[in-house]
Design an enzyme around this catalytic site. Structure first.
Site, PDB file in Angstrom:
ATOM      1  N   ASP A 106       4.065  -6.058   4.209  1.00  0.00           N
ATOM      2  CA  ASP A 106       3.389  -7.346   4.456  1.00  0.00           C
ATOM      3  C   ASP A 106       3.249  -8.172   3.189  1.00  0.00           C
ATOM      4  O   ASP A 106       3.526  -9.369   3.187  1.00  0.00           O
ATOM      5  CB  ASP A 106       2.029  -7.144   5.149  1.00  0.00           C
ATOM      6  CG  ASP A 106       1.090  -6.213   4.387  1.00  0.00           C
ATOM      7  OD1 ASP A 106       1.525  -5.544   3.429  1.00  0.00           O
ATOM      8  OD2 ASP A 106      -0.095  -6.142   4.760  1.00  0.00           O
ATOM      9  N   ASP A 109       1.273  -7.282  -4.016  1.00  0.00           N
ATOM     10  CA  ASP A 109       0.176  -7.867  -4.786  1.00  0.00           C
ATOM     11  C   ASP A 109       0.248  -7.299  -6.221  1.00  0.00           C
ATOM     12  O   ASP A 109       1.005  -7.810  -7.039  1.00  0.00           O
ATOM     13  CB  ASP A 109      -1.120  -7.497  -4.047  1.00  0.00           C
ATOM     14  CG  ASP A 109      -2.351  -8.123  -4.641  1.00  0.00           C
ATOM     15  OD1 ASP A 109      -2.306  -9.294  -5.023  1.00  0.00           O
ATOM     16  OD2 ASP A 109      -3.396  -7.436  -4.710  1.00  0.00           O
ATOM     17  N   GLY A 111       1.624  -4.580  -6.932  1.00  0.00           N
ATOM     18  CA  GLY A 111       2.908  -3.894  -6.976  1.00  0.00           C
ATOM     19  C   GLY A 111       2.774  -2.375  -6.930  1.00  0.00           C
ATOM     20  O   GLY A 111       3.763  -1.661  -6.794  1.00  0.00           O
ATOM     21  N   LEU A 114       4.094  -0.398  -3.487  1.00  0.00           N
ATOM     22  CA  LEU A 114       5.546  -0.288  -3.288  1.00  0.00           C
ATOM     23  C   LEU A 114       6.224   0.449  -4.428  1.00  0.00           C
ATOM     24  O   LEU A 114       7.245   1.108  -4.221  1.00  0.00           O
ATOM     25  CB  LEU A 114       6.170  -1.651  -3.069  1.00  0.00           C
ATOM     26  CG  LEU A 114       6.160  -2.061  -1.604  1.00  0.00           C
ATOM     27  CD1 LEU A 114       6.950  -3.321  -1.396  1.00  0.00           C
ATOM     28  CD2 LEU A 114       6.726  -0.959  -0.696  1.00  0.00           C
ATOM     29  N   LYS A 137       3.020 -12.089  -4.144  1.00  0.00           N
ATOM     30  CA  LYS A 137       2.077 -12.774  -5.048  1.00  0.00           C
ATOM     31  C   LYS A 137       2.388 -12.344  -6.477  1.00  0.00           C
ATOM     32  O   LYS A 137       1.693 -11.486  -7.031  1.00  0.00           O
ATOM     33  CB  LYS A 137       0.645 -12.299  -4.734  1.00  0.00           C
ATOM     34  CG  LYS A 137      -0.096 -13.054  -3.683  1.00  0.00           C
ATOM     35  CD  LYS A 137      -1.593 -12.755  -3.838  1.00  0.00           C
ATOM     36  CE  LYS A 137      -2.212 -12.298  -2.561  1.00  0.00           C
ATOM     37  NZ  LYS A 137      -3.622 -11.909  -2.699  1.00  0.00           N
ATOM     38  N   ASP A 165      -5.188  -8.334   6.694  1.00  0.00           N
ATOM     39  CA  ASP A 165      -6.594  -8.260   7.078  1.00  0.00           C
ATOM     40  C   ASP A 165      -7.558  -8.590   5.958  1.00  0.00           C
ATOM     41  O   ASP A 165      -7.221  -8.550   4.775  1.00  0.00           O
ATOM     42  CB  ASP A 165      -6.921  -6.833   7.523  1.00  0.00           C
ATOM     43  CG  ASP A 165      -6.956  -5.875   6.331  1.00  0.00           C
ATOM     44  OD1 ASP A 165      -5.932  -5.775   5.613  1.00  0.00           O
ATOM     45  OD2 ASP A 165      -8.010  -5.264   6.091  1.00  0.00           O
ATOM     46  N   ARG A 171      -6.178  -9.531  11.623  1.00  0.00           N
ATOM     47  CA  ARG A 171      -4.757  -9.147  11.649  1.00  0.00           C
ATOM     48  C   ARG A 171      -4.004  -9.830  12.782  1.00  0.00           C
ATOM     49  O   ARG A 171      -2.792 -10.007  12.717  1.00  0.00           O
ATOM     50  CB  ARG A 171      -4.616  -7.627  11.822  1.00  0.00           C
ATOM     51  CG  ARG A 171      -5.095  -6.810  10.644  1.00  0.00           C
ATOM     52  CD  ARG A 171      -4.620  -5.370  10.799  1.00  0.00           C
ATOM     53  NE  ARG A 171      -5.308  -4.447   9.923  1.00  0.00           N
ATOM     54  CZ  ARG A 171      -4.943  -4.186   8.661  1.00  0.00           C
ATOM     55  NH1 ARG A 171      -3.917  -4.800   8.136  1.00  0.00           N
ATOM     56  NH2 ARG A 171      -5.615  -3.323   7.934  1.00  0.00           N
TER      57      ARG A 171
HETATM   58  P1  IMP Z   1      -0.468  -3.776  -3.921  1.00  0.00           P
HETATM   59  O1  IMP Z   1      -1.601  -4.315  -4.759  1.00  0.00           O
HETATM   60  O2  IMP Z   1       0.822  -4.479  -4.229  1.00  0.00           O
HETATM   61  O3  IMP Z   1      -0.369  -2.301  -4.053  1.00  0.00           O
HETATM   62  O4  IMP Z   1      -0.812  -4.122  -2.424  1.00  0.00           O
HETATM   63  C1  IMP Z   1      -1.697  -3.308  -1.732  1.00  0.00           C
HETATM   64  C2  IMP Z   1      -2.145  -3.862  -0.420  1.00  0.00           C
HETATM   65  O5  IMP Z   1      -3.179  -4.784  -0.678  1.00  0.00           O
HETATM   66  C3  IMP Z   1      -1.168  -4.650   0.425  1.00  0.00           C
HETATM   67  O6  IMP Z   1      -0.283  -3.845   1.170  1.00  0.00           O
HETATM   68  C4  IMP Z   1      -2.158  -5.347   1.350  1.00  0.00           C
HETATM   69  O7  IMP Z   1      -2.548  -4.475   2.396  1.00  0.00           O
HETATM   70  C5  IMP Z   1      -3.334  -5.605   0.437  1.00  0.00           C
HETATM   71  N1  IMP Z   1      -3.395  -7.003   0.015  1.00  0.00           N
HETATM   72  C6  IMP Z   1      -3.053  -7.544  -1.149  1.00  0.00           C
HETATM   73  N2  IMP Z   1      -3.259  -8.875  -1.179  1.00  0.00           N
HETATM   74  C7  IMP Z   1      -3.741  -9.183   0.045  1.00  0.00           C
HETATM   75  C8  IMP Z   1      -4.149 -10.416   0.673  1.00  0.00           C
HETATM   76  O8  IMP Z   1      -4.101 -11.536   0.122  1.00  0.00           O
HETATM   77  N3  IMP Z   1      -4.591 -10.306   1.967  1.00  0.00           N
HETATM   78  C9  IMP Z   1      -4.658  -9.134   2.634  1.00  0.00           C
HETATM   79  N4  IMP Z   1      -4.283  -7.969   2.091  1.00  0.00           N
HETATM   80  C10 IMP Z   1      -3.839  -7.994   0.807  1.00  0.00           C
HETATM   81 MG    MG Z   2      -0.694  -3.384   3.454  1.00  0.00          MG
END
Ligand code: IMP
Ligand code: MG
Length: 179
Positions: A106, A109, A111, A114, A137, A165, A171
């Site tokens: 989805d 953020d 990173g 992933l 982002k 969410d 969602r």
């Molecule tokens: P990461 O920070 O790249 O590991 O992302 C972790 C998770 O944070 C994502 O898969 C989303 O579930 C959640 N997330 C990050 N930014 C947002 C946002 O703006 N809205 C909703 N969920 C977010």
């Molecule tokens: Mg997620």
């Protein structure tokens, strides 16, 4: 957050930043991208739960190569001592060494999610590995990670809808909105 009334729920949504029409347009292009990469060869489309569920359902229907579907789920810790840690809480059961793996996420953020999932899955030697993300982002990155295909690059705002969410709410909104 405990939502107690409908007005509060709706009023928290500030503005729509991506409409459902815009999402669908980009999804057809993403489907064409996956089709062109694999040129008829079968893929395993892997969604990262829970946020992927709407995006994966639409992306899967925009893809025409033979396609199997699987899910993973990761939990990241924020505001705790283990901040930045990512645990896999649901894993794929299949042996992916025979597959072209396409991840559907989805949002990227920080990173971290992933990056961790990619490290784990690449060790299992899939034929190929491609990451498609609905939203990216890049301003928020704390670890280096680049998707192969991003449908939308957005600024550093918190968004909900179309699978994303806030405290598990919103969602099911058909668009992406700032909250
Ligand atoms: P990461 O920070 O790249 O590991 O992302 C972790 C998770 O944070 C994502 O898969 C989303 O579930 C959640 N997330 C990050 N930014 C947002 C946002 O703006 N809205 C909703 N969920 C977010
Ligand atoms: Mg997620």
């Amino acid at each position: 957050m405990k939502i107690t009334n409908k007005e509060e729920y709706i009023n928290s949504v500030k503005r729509v930043i991506i409409t459902s029409e815009e999402i669908q347009e980009k999804i057809s292009k993403a489907g064409e991208y996956v089709d062109s990469l694999y040129d008829g060869r079968p893929i395993l489309l892997v969604g990262i739960l829970n946020g992927c569920f709407v995006f994966l359902a639409d992306l899967a229907r925009a893809i025409t190569v033979p396609c199997e579907i699987a899910f993973m789920s990761a939990k990241s810790y924020n505001g705790t001592q283990s901040m930045g840690e990512v645990d896999i809480i649901l894993d794929i059961e299949k042996d992916i060494s025979e597959y072209n793996v396409v991840i559907a996420e989805d949002i990227i953020d920080t990173g971290r999610t992933l990056k961790k999932i990619t490290e784990i899955l690449k060790k299992r030697n899939p034929h190929s590995f491609t990451v498609v993300t609905l939203l990216d982002k890049p301003e928020r990155r704390v670890v280096e990670f680049t998707a192969d295909y991003s449908l939308f690059v957005i600024p550093d705002v918190f968004v909900v809808g179309y699978g994303l969410d806030y405290d598990d709410y919103y969602r099911n909104l058909p668009y992406i909105a700032e909250i």
